[in-house]
Design an enzyme around this catalytic site. Sequence first.
Site, mmCIF file in Angstrom:
data_model
loop_
_atom_site.group_PDB
_atom_site.id
_atom_site.type_symbol
_atom_site.label_atom_id
_atom_site.label_comp_id
_atom_site.label_asym_id
_atom_site.label_seq_id
_atom_site.Cartn_x
_atom_site.Cartn_y
_atom_site.Cartn_z
ATOM 1 N N ASP A 373 10.221 -14.588 43.971
ATOM 2 C CA ASP A 373 9.752 -14.098 45.501
ATOM 3 C C ASP A 373 8.894 -12.971 45.066
ATOM 4 O O ASP A 373 8.672 -12.657 46.267
ATOM 5 C CB ASP A 373 11.045 -13.513 47.081
ATOM 6 C CG ASP A 373 11.549 -14.629 47.055
ATOM 7 O OD1 ASP A 373 11.123 -16.040 47.273
ATOM 8 O OD2 ASP A 373 13.310 -14.170 47.473
ATOM 9 N N TYR A 461 14.715 -16.811 54.383
ATOM 10 C CA TYR A 461 15.470 -15.888 53.511
ATOM 11 C C TYR A 461 15.081 -14.693 54.366
ATOM 12 O O TYR A 461 13.832 -14.308 54.176
ATOM 13 C CB TYR A 461 16.322 -16.102 51.919
ATOM 14 C CG TYR A 461 17.329 -16.324 51.815
ATOM 15 C CD1 TYR A 461 18.691 -15.883 51.608
ATOM 16 C CD2 TYR A 461 17.857 -17.802 51.837
ATOM 17 C CE1 TYR A 461 19.617 -16.083 52.046
ATOM 18 C CE2 TYR A 461 18.756 -18.559 51.312
ATOM 19 C CZ TYR A 461 19.302 -18.027 51.352
ATOM 20 O OH TYR A 461 20.801 -18.155 51.028
ATOM 21 N N MET A 528 14.893 6.595 34.735
ATOM 22 C CA MET A 528 15.956 7.479 34.810
ATOM 23 C C MET A 528 15.339 9.342 34.498
ATOM 24 O O MET A 528 14.287 8.658 32.931
ATOM 25 C CB MET A 528 17.186 7.537 34.487
ATOM 26 C CG MET A 528 17.732 6.161 35.250
ATOM 27 S SD MET A 528 17.590 6.622 36.660
ATOM 28 C CE MET A 528 19.369 7.558 36.850
#
Length: 730
Positions: A373, A461, A528
């Site tokens: 998507d 959806y 991170m």
Amino acid sequence: MEARNFLRFLFLSLSVVLLIIFTWFNFPHAPQSATELLDCATTSPWCTSSKNRIFHPKPQPKPTRRRTNSHALDVPRHPLDPLTVSEISRVKAILSSHALFKSPGPHSLHSVELEEPEKSRVLEWKRGDLLPPRKASVVARVRGASHVLTVDLATSEVIVHRIGPHSGYPTMTVEDMTTATVAPLASVEFNRTIVDRGVDLTDLACLPISTGWFGGAEEGRRLIKVQCYSMKDTVNFYMRPIEGLTVIVDLDTKQVVEISDKGRSIPIPKAANTDYRFSTMEPNRVMDMLNPISIEQPKGPTFTVEDDHLVKWANWEFHLKPDARAGVIISQARVRDPDTREFRDVMYKGLASELFVPYMDPTDAWYFKTYMDAGEYGFGLQAMPLDPLNDCPRNAYYMDGVFAAADGTPYVQSNMVCVFESYAGDIAWRHAESPITGMEVREVRPKVTLVVRMAASVANYDYIVDWEFQTDGLIRIKVGLSGILMVKGTQYDNTNQVPNQENLYGTLLSENVIGVIHDHYITFYLDMDVDGSYNSFAKVHIQREKTSPGESPRRSYLKATRNVAKTEKEAQIKLKLYDPSEFHVFNPSKKTQIGNPVGYKVVPGGTAASLLDLDDPPQRRGAFTNNQIWVTPYNRSEQWAGGLFVYQSHGEDTLAVWSERDRPIENKDIVLWYTLGFHHVPCQEDFPIMPTVSSSFDLKPVNFFESNPILRIPPNVAKDLPVCKSSASA
């Protein structure tokens, strides 16, 4: 007679084109000129009930948002701020005079985004400094070829990059999707087929369905498959499929390539009981079970949004921006240390990198439904305006997205992201002393969090993505699934009609409606930077140890063994319930006062793993779901887990391929990837629209602070809280 029928089909085809474009379900249409820079989507009225239970439309509450709704005068104030309306317009003007776009032939812009400065420059930048040069990264299709360009907004220089031999095409534009659904109406064969199936062309709704990749005939052409539904007597046309009818359309020429109709014997399901809109509910059937609830903040919200994108709340600050592909991007997330009062780095950048949604039906009209998507449709492009009071609470702040249409014209996606403080009665920490100690101690602290939310409606959806920040330093990433199932038509209207040996590939949900089994995977990119960019990854393995004879009355206990990954392959993790581990990202050069390395750990919640064959073409393309955790060295070009060009890709430019290089990751600038998964076996409660199902994972401090970072927060006291009286007693 044939000529008369042809004219009738032609007339109906032309008349329905405008209807389909106007009613196109979820995709906001890009404006055609700069004068259309107002919001490109509208919101629906909400309803309240009176005592006589008659429902009246009421105006929307005015959302809290930036100081002005106009984006024409926006200017960037941070190196990571998204391109503004004026900057996108400048990109369009620069490209219009470039040789690549001046020569004859079709061209379109599939992505116009900020080309972010080098990470080192962003980290060095301080508020008040001059911004690094503003550049745009552009993905374009010109005369059937894909191009990646860099546009310098100051110098007007355009650099055309070499993109290598990789397969695949760029993310579809909104214009690609809308024109593809209209293209079949130019075919007399298609129109005749629709009428023969008992559907009036004026009741037709069609969806653009990405083809995936299965080799052979798909090579060398940018194709899409179109399937259609009946809108007669319901807005929920998804529940009325014209089963077995598939049209292949060339996305570049807009020509019909092939029409397949293998479902003539399958009836179109009935419209009864499929509509989900509140305005259509009979008053005597409304389930008015709850009294209204709202969070009130008599002193106002605790958070602020500075310069339109810098969010500051409690002990957190981070940069927030909407993104056409990822939805939202969180950057430079930092938390304040309670002892030093200094901000400390946690995460340089976080985003939803890719989604993989394979359906488990191998038949002709379904095998190719294996969506990605973000890379195929644009997760942010499908983000709908959030509904105040329902998508987000009264105290929410709203942020718009600014994107580029296929012709380069900027447009505004209004109310795309909301930010709000949340309190659900949860507890941050507590302890009450037992009476046997003789001490009267009861200490409790409420948990208030900050939520960043976006919701994407990718056709049927709906995905709700939350980034939730907690005062104890934890970041929770949660994904909710709702919306409408993609269903399959069937001749059966009761399970007692189904032969025992027949595989429905799903569940019979209603008369003539099957909900097909499918999976959802959302892979997150998490750069991170725990107390700095150079980090390491450790797998803390928890295993059973046996005691020696006579050592203890116990026969076994658990032991934690820390193993630091040196290369990428050592950090490819499949989660195992009976072989557990913790997964730490830590800074080897920073330690607490008592000597532990400071870090964060990823804490999985409920998730699922792909069970598809690794050589199945969809799984080769979605190989980034082969593991739940990956760690790679930072690389600017490796941000999209399915590759830069996902549409019809073969899977040779994915996270799984990059990680096989087995590069060093110890004490390096590293990126953590985490995949959240769902298996979905539909059930009748999912009909006609699904209650939200959610799962999440956490990024949690592990020896990052010297002690509990929220030890000194005060409890709630009655005098600080408002007392709201019900209207009946007011």
